[in-house]
Design a protein around this motif. Structure first.
Motif, PDB file in Angstrom:
ATOM      1  N   VAL A 184      -7.874  54.333   9.357  1.00 62.23           N
ATOM      2  CA  VAL A 184      -6.915  53.252   9.174  1.00 62.23           C
ATOM      3  C   VAL A 184      -6.981  52.725   7.748  1.00 62.23           C
ATOM      4  CG1 VAL A 184      -6.305  50.906   9.900  1.00 62.23           C
ATOM      5  CG2 VAL A 184      -6.948  52.606  11.607  1.00 62.23           C
TER       6      VAL A 184
ATOM      7  N   GLY B 198      -0.276  54.243  11.614  1.00 62.42           N
ATOM      8  CA  GLY B 198      -0.130  54.179  13.065  1.00 62.42           C
ATOM      9  C   GLY B 198       0.235  52.773  13.514  1.00 62.42           C
ATOM     10  N   SER B 199      -0.253  52.399  14.670  1.00 61.76           N
ATOM     11  CA  SER B 199       0.054  51.067  15.189  1.00 61.76           C
ATOM     12  C   SER B 199      -1.198  50.183  15.212  1.00 61.76           C
ATOM     13  CB  SER B 199       0.633  51.185  16.598  1.00 61.76           C
ATOM     14  OG  SER B 199      -0.328  51.768  17.465  1.00 61.76           O
ATOM     15  N   TRP B 200      -2.251  50.556  14.498  1.00 62.97           N
ATOM     16  CA  TRP B 200      -3.501  49.804  14.536  1.00 62.97           C
ATOM     17  C   TRP B 200      -3.314  48.378  14.032  1.00 62.97           C
ATOM     18  CZ3 TRP B 200      -7.016  47.122  11.581  1.00 62.97           C
ATOM     19  CH2 TRP B 200      -8.260  46.914  12.170  1.00 62.97           C
TER      20      TRP B 200
ATOM     21  N   GLU C 126      -6.588  62.922  13.383  1.00 61.68           N
ATOM     22  CA  GLU C 126      -7.326  61.664  13.262  1.00 61.68           C
ATOM     23  C   GLU C 126      -7.293  61.210  11.801  1.00 61.68           C
ATOM     24  OE1 GLU C 126      -9.553  59.724  15.429  1.00 61.68           O
ATOM     25  OE2 GLU C 126      -8.342  60.642  16.997  1.00 61.68           O
TER      26      GLU C 126
ATOM     27  N   VAL D 287      -7.163  56.465  13.901  1.00 57.73           N
ATOM     28  CA  VAL D 287      -5.986  56.556  14.763  1.00 57.73           C
ATOM     29  C   VAL D 287      -5.415  57.965  14.667  1.00 57.73           C
ATOM     30  CG1 VAL D 287      -5.360  54.103  14.635  1.00 57.73           C
ATOM     31  CG2 VAL D 287      -4.452  55.683  12.946  1.00 57.73           C
ATOM     32  N   LYS D 288      -4.671  58.334  15.695  1.00 61.37           N
ATOM     33  CA  LYS D 288      -4.007  59.634  15.678  1.00 61.37           C
ATOM     34  C   LYS D 288      -2.608  59.467  15.105  1.00 61.37           C
ATOM     35  CE  LYS D 288      -6.211  62.385  19.154  1.00 61.37           C
ATOM     36  NZ  LYS D 288      -5.998  63.399  20.165  1.00 61.37           N
ATOM     37  N   VAL D 289      -2.352  60.208  14.053  1.00 60.65           N
ATOM     38  CA  VAL D 289      -1.029  60.223  13.435  1.00 60.65           C
ATOM     39  C   VAL D 289      -0.619  61.678  13.305  1.00 60.65           C
ATOM     40  CG1 VAL D 289       0.331  59.631  11.396  1.00 60.65           C
ATOM     41  CG2 VAL D 289      -1.472  58.092  12.164  1.00 60.65           C
TER      42      VAL D 289
END
Length: 165
Positions: free
Chosen positions: A118, A46-48, A115, A109-111
């Motif tokens: 990370v 994700g973008s974490w 859920e 994170v949602k991908v």
């Protein structure tokens, strides 16, 4: 009598031989830090990871490697002041365990609507081993350097006393 002579010879050799044990431990600490670095930054969940903490981590990694390499060169020549820097770098590696890896391991994170962790358990354990190993190498290098510097300084004082007499 031969034990005393062997000890004296070993101490006298330190004047001419580099402190390779501490230096090599510094190199190993840098290598383990590189493994940590690669493990963290190859992750793309994700973008974490796109946050200021990663930027600060990159800058710290660069500074860490520079200071560890500088210390490896300093301890080769039995400079006791580098032991303090090695202790600080080792403590920094331990502290890092509780910053980025712990936060990433606890984050979700949602991908694709699901859920996802990370950082999975396997990667988390691996990066902790890298950081703890790096810290252990740095602390051992500092301790070895400190002991060798004290032994060499004592030996040099006895040589000066013998020359003065």
């Amino acid at each position: 009598m031969s034990d005393i002579n062997e000890k004296e010879i070993r101490l006298d050799r330190m004047r001419y031989v580099k402190n390779t044990a501490s230096s090599r431990l510094c190199y190993l600490a840098i290598l383990l830090n590189v493994f940590y670095f690669v493990s963290i930054y190859k992750s793309d969940v994700g973008s974490w990871y796109y946050q200021i903490l990663i930027g600060a981590s990159i800058v710290y990694n660069l500074l860490f490697m520079l200071m560890a390499f500088l210390s490896s060169e300093g301890v080769k020549n039995y400079q006791a002041s580098y032991s303090k820097l090695l202790y600080a770098l080792g403590a920094g590696q331990i502290a890092r365990i509780f910053i980025l890896p712990l936060q990433a391991h606890q984050a979700m994170v949602k991908v694709g609507g699901a859920e996802v962790a990370v950082m999975g358990d396997g990667q988390f354990i691996r990066v902790i081993i890298y950081l703890a190993g790096s810290a252990a190498c740095l602390l051992a290098a500092g301790l070895i350097n400190q002991r060798k510097c004290a032994a060499l300084a004592g030996h040099l004082k006895t040589l000066e006393a013998k020359e003065a007499a």
